[in-house]
Design a protein around this motif. Structure first.
Motif, PDB file in Angstrom:
ATOM      1  N   PHE A   1      -0.782  14.168   3.813  1.00  0.00           N
ATOM      2  CA  PHE A   1      -0.994  14.755   4.641  1.00  0.00           C
ATOM      3  C   PHE A   1      -2.343  15.049   5.183  1.00  0.00           C
ATOM      4  CE2 PHE A   1      -0.830  17.411   8.618  1.00  0.00           C
ATOM      5  CZ  PHE A   1      -1.584  16.322   9.473  1.00  0.00           C
ATOM      6  N   CYS A   2      -2.882  14.651   5.978  1.00  0.00           N
ATOM      7  CA  CYS A   2      -4.727  14.651   5.521  1.00  0.00           C
ATOM      8  C   CYS A   2      -4.416  14.184   6.752  1.00  0.00           C
ATOM      9  CB  CYS A   2      -5.528  12.981   4.961  1.00  0.00           C
ATOM     10  SG  CYS A   2      -4.984  12.145   3.631  1.00  0.00           S
ATOM     11  N   ALA A   3      -5.248  15.153   7.948  1.00  0.00           N
ATOM     12  CA  ALA A   3      -5.783  15.915   8.907  1.00  0.00           C
ATOM     13  C   ALA A   3      -6.590  14.671   9.551  1.00  0.00           C
ATOM     14  CB  ALA A   3      -6.844  17.106   8.588  1.00  0.00           C
ATOM     15  N   ASN A   4      -7.558  13.686   8.989  1.00  0.00           N
ATOM     16  CA  ASN A   4      -7.426  13.079  10.084  1.00  0.00           C
ATOM     17  C   ASN A   4      -7.678  11.385   9.300  1.00  0.00           C
ATOM     18  OD1 ASN A   4     -10.024  12.731   8.396  1.00  0.00           O
ATOM     19  ND2 ASN A   4     -11.293  13.110  10.867  1.00  0.00           N
TER      20      ASN A   4
ATOM     21  N   SER B   1       2.048   8.794  -1.737  1.00  0.00           N
ATOM     22  CA  SER B   1       2.329   8.180  -0.269  1.00  0.00           C
ATOM     23  C   SER B   1       1.450   9.306   0.647  1.00  0.00           C
ATOM     24  CB  SER B   1       3.659   9.147   0.833  1.00  0.00           C
ATOM     25  OG  SER B   1       4.581   8.062  -0.114  1.00  0.00           O
ATOM     26  N   VAL B   2       1.064   9.032   1.666  1.00  0.00           N
ATOM     27  CA  VAL B   2      -0.028   9.355   2.712  1.00  0.00           C
ATOM     28  C   VAL B   2       0.065   8.962   3.613  1.00  0.00           C
ATOM     29  CG1 VAL B   2      -3.183   9.043   2.891  1.00  0.00           C
ATOM     30  CG2 VAL B   2      -2.150   9.322   0.195  1.00  0.00           C
ATOM     31  N   VAL B   3      -0.664  10.195   4.238  1.00  0.00           N
ATOM     32  CA  VAL B   3      -0.553   9.566   5.885  1.00  0.00           C
ATOM     33  C   VAL B   3      -1.575  10.633   7.225  1.00  0.00           C
ATOM     34  CG1 VAL B   3       1.055  10.528   8.105  1.00  0.00           C
ATOM     35  CG2 VAL B   3       2.145   9.584   6.145  1.00  0.00           C
ATOM     36  N   GLY B   4      -1.940   9.767   7.123  1.00  0.00           N
ATOM     37  CA  GLY B   4      -3.451  10.562   8.378  1.00  0.00           C
ATOM     38  C   GLY B   4      -2.800  11.101   9.402  1.00  0.00           C
ATOM     39  N   PHE B   5      -3.861  10.912  10.171  1.00  0.00           N
ATOM     40  CA  PHE B   5      -4.074  11.932  11.813  1.00  0.00           C
ATOM     41  C   PHE B   5      -5.144  11.030  12.846  1.00  0.00           C
ATOM     42  CE2 PHE B   5      -2.949  14.591  15.629  1.00  0.00           C
ATOM     43  CZ  PHE B   5      -2.263  15.339  15.160  1.00  0.00           C
TER      44      PHE B   5
ATOM     45  N   LEU C   1      -2.932   2.063   6.512  1.00  0.00           N
ATOM     46  CA  LEU C   1      -1.834   3.809   7.121  1.00  0.00           C
ATOM     47  C   LEU C   1      -1.394   4.054   7.957  1.00  0.00           C
ATOM     48  CD1 LEU C   1      -3.673   6.059   5.789  1.00  0.00           C
ATOM     49  CD2 LEU C   1      -4.862   6.706   8.033  1.00  0.00           C
ATOM     50  N   SER C   2      -0.163   4.743   7.681  1.00  0.00           N
ATOM     51  CA  SER C   2       0.731   4.832   8.156  1.00  0.00           C
ATOM     52  C   SER C   2       0.083   6.621   8.707  1.00  0.00           C
ATOM     53  CB  SER C   2       2.122   5.878   7.586  1.00  0.00           C
ATOM     54  OG  SER C   2       2.612   5.160   6.958  1.00  0.00           O
ATOM     55  N   THR C   3      -0.190   7.303  10.415  1.00  0.00           N
ATOM     56  CA  THR C   3      -0.772   7.775  11.167  1.00  0.00           C
ATOM     57  C   THR C   3      -0.482   8.407  11.906  1.00  0.00           C
ATOM     58  OG1 THR C   3      -3.293   8.743  11.088  1.00  0.00           O
ATOM     59  CG2 THR C   3      -1.924   6.233  11.592  1.00  0.00           C
TER      60      THR C   3
ATOM     61  N   ALA D   1       2.304   1.032   6.120  1.00  0.00           N
ATOM     62  CA  ALA D   1       2.655   0.784   4.453  1.00  0.00           C
ATOM     63  C   ALA D   1       2.533   1.773   3.682  1.00  0.00           C
ATOM     64  CB  ALA D   1       1.758  -0.563   3.974  1.00  0.00           C
ATOM     65  N   SER D   2       0.926   2.859   4.200  1.00  0.00           N
ATOM     66  CA  SER D   2       0.868   3.769   2.867  1.00  0.00           C
ATOM     67  C   SER D   2       2.078   4.773   2.049  1.00  0.00           C
ATOM     68  CB  SER D   2      -0.570   4.703   3.158  1.00  0.00           C
ATOM     69  OG  SER D   2       0.345   5.092   5.034  1.00  0.00           O
ATOM     70  N   ALA D   3       3.085   4.750   3.210  1.00  0.00           N
ATOM     71  CA  ALA D   3       3.902   5.909   2.857  1.00  0.00           C
ATOM     72  C   ALA D   3       5.504   5.559   2.399  1.00  0.00           C
ATOM     73  CB  ALA D   3       3.683   6.507   3.992  1.00  0.00           C
ATOM     74  N   ALA D   4       5.951   5.730   1.157  1.00  0.00           N
ATOM     75  CA  ALA D   4       7.415   5.440   0.710  1.00  0.00           C
ATOM     76  C   ALA D   4       7.793   6.298   0.015  1.00  0.00           C
ATOM     77  CB  ALA D   4       7.046   3.948   0.304  1.00  0.00           C
ATOM     78  N   PRO D   5       9.989   5.899  -0.508  1.00  0.00           N
ATOM     79  CA  PRO D   5       9.912   6.973  -0.664  1.00  0.00           C
ATOM     80  C   PRO D   5       9.195   6.430  -2.515  1.00  0.00           C
ATOM     81  CG  PRO D   5      11.292   5.338   0.233  1.00  0.00           C
ATOM     82  CD  PRO D   5      10.373   4.703   0.255  1.00  0.00           C
TER      83      PRO D   5
END
Length: 329
Positions: free
Chosen positions: A236-239, A262-266, A279-281, A322-326
């Motif tokens: 999980f990225c802060a932005n 998997s990567v998630v932003g903000f 990016l999932s965010t 599409a950047s996060a998955a099981p």
């Protein structure tokens, strides 16, 4: 105004009613006055109006010199809301987010006769400076945290971090690593808190955080460290800019996204949907921030259509892509 009245064949009081958009003017008369104004190149004297009404219809915004997406978007959202409400905007920017430069910016805006001030306040020094604004000057801070002791409009950063972290846990990841922003920014600390609380609640291991500036270079530097650890499956990225750097570091290390990590932003920058992969965010509604900040300022000015709470919180939401998955078995 009397010249316009003479050309249009009406009284100067009628011209005044047209200028102030009074409803009790016949459409034909209104058009004749407007035509006369155009013919004479008439412009209302805002300085005279300010003297007569003691209202400038101008709001001051304290911003700071930055290319960061969040503060830039806050400025645009506030300005758009003010313009829609019929206010002009005067912007004073500072390079250093410390007490003296911010207070000097407030003083410049007061000297220009603004009716109230909205300050973009990513650090506590900004709200501290606002408490020393001249008596009677209504001020609202956008950003920061709930402990400011000052009228504030902000995104619930901790909730956004919880949403992002829980999303990754729900996908089946055992834990989530976090690449944080600078911890002297309340937004960054709130996102750390939300991430950590979610892991604790799930009984997951809480890895050490890595920190840096809000840019892709910092994300790339921290991402290279994470890429070398095969146990890392979710970040999980802060932005979103930090996430961009992390994505590149993982790609260079041969770690596939989202197959391996998997990567998630903000923030949900406009470009984040065009990252590779998209990016999932966590989405922040900066237009809503602007509207709520203006409503709170109008309330503090004693005008209608204002919100009464002194701490207005705007809820974020997840924008899954599409950047996060099981994780792979």
């Amino acid at each position: 105004m009397r010249d316009v009245a003479k050309l249009a064949g009406v009284s100067h009081q009628t011209v005044s009613r047209v200028i102030n958009e009074h409803p009790n003017v016949r459409a034909e008369t209104r058009e004749r006055v407007l035509a006369a104004m155009r013919s004479l190149n008439y412009r209302r004297n805002l300085a005279a109006r300010t003297l007569a009404t003691r209202e400038s219809r101008t709001l001051g915004i304290v911003g700071f010199e930055t290319t960061l997406f969040g503060p830039e978007s806050m400025l645009y959202g506030i300005e758009s809301a003010a313009r829609a409400a019929g206010y002009l905007v005067s912007v004073a920017t500072v390079r250093d987010l410390s007490h003296r430069p911010v207070l000097e910016a407030v003083d410049r805006l007061v000297q220009h006769g603004v009716d109230g001030i909205i300050a973009i306040a990513p650090k506590p020094a900004v709200t501290t400076a606002l408490t020393h604004a001249p008596t009677g000057m209504a001020c609202v801070a956008v950003g920061g945290d709930s402990q400011a002791g000052f009228p504030t409009v902000r995104v619930d950063n901790a909730a956004g971090a919880r949403i992002a972290t829980q999303h990754l846990l729900d996908l089946g990841h055992a834990t989530v690593h976090h690449v944080a922003g600078p911890l002297d920014w309340p937004e960054a600390q709130a996102r750390v808190d939300g991430w950590r609380e979610t892991l604790y609640a799930a009984g997951a291991v809480v890895p050490p955080i890595t920190t840096g500036w809000w840019d892709a270079a910092a994300g790339y530097e921290q991402g290279r460290k994470l890429a070398g650890d095969p146990s890392v499956t979710a970040v999980f990225c802060a932005n979103d800019r930090i996430a961009l750097g992390v994505l590149r570091a993982l790609h260079e290390a041969g770690r596939r996204i989202p197959d391996d990590v998997s990567v998630v932003g903000f923030d949900d920058m406009p470009d984040s949907g065009y990252f590779m992969p998209p990016l999932s965010t966590v989405h922040q509604d900066f237009a809503e921030l602007g509207r709520r900040a203006l409503a709170l300022l109008l309330h503090n000015l004693g005008l209608p259509d204002g919100d009464s709470p002194e701490d207005v919180v705007v809820a974020p939401r997840l924008n899954p892509r599409a950047s996060a998955a099981p994780p792979r078995d």
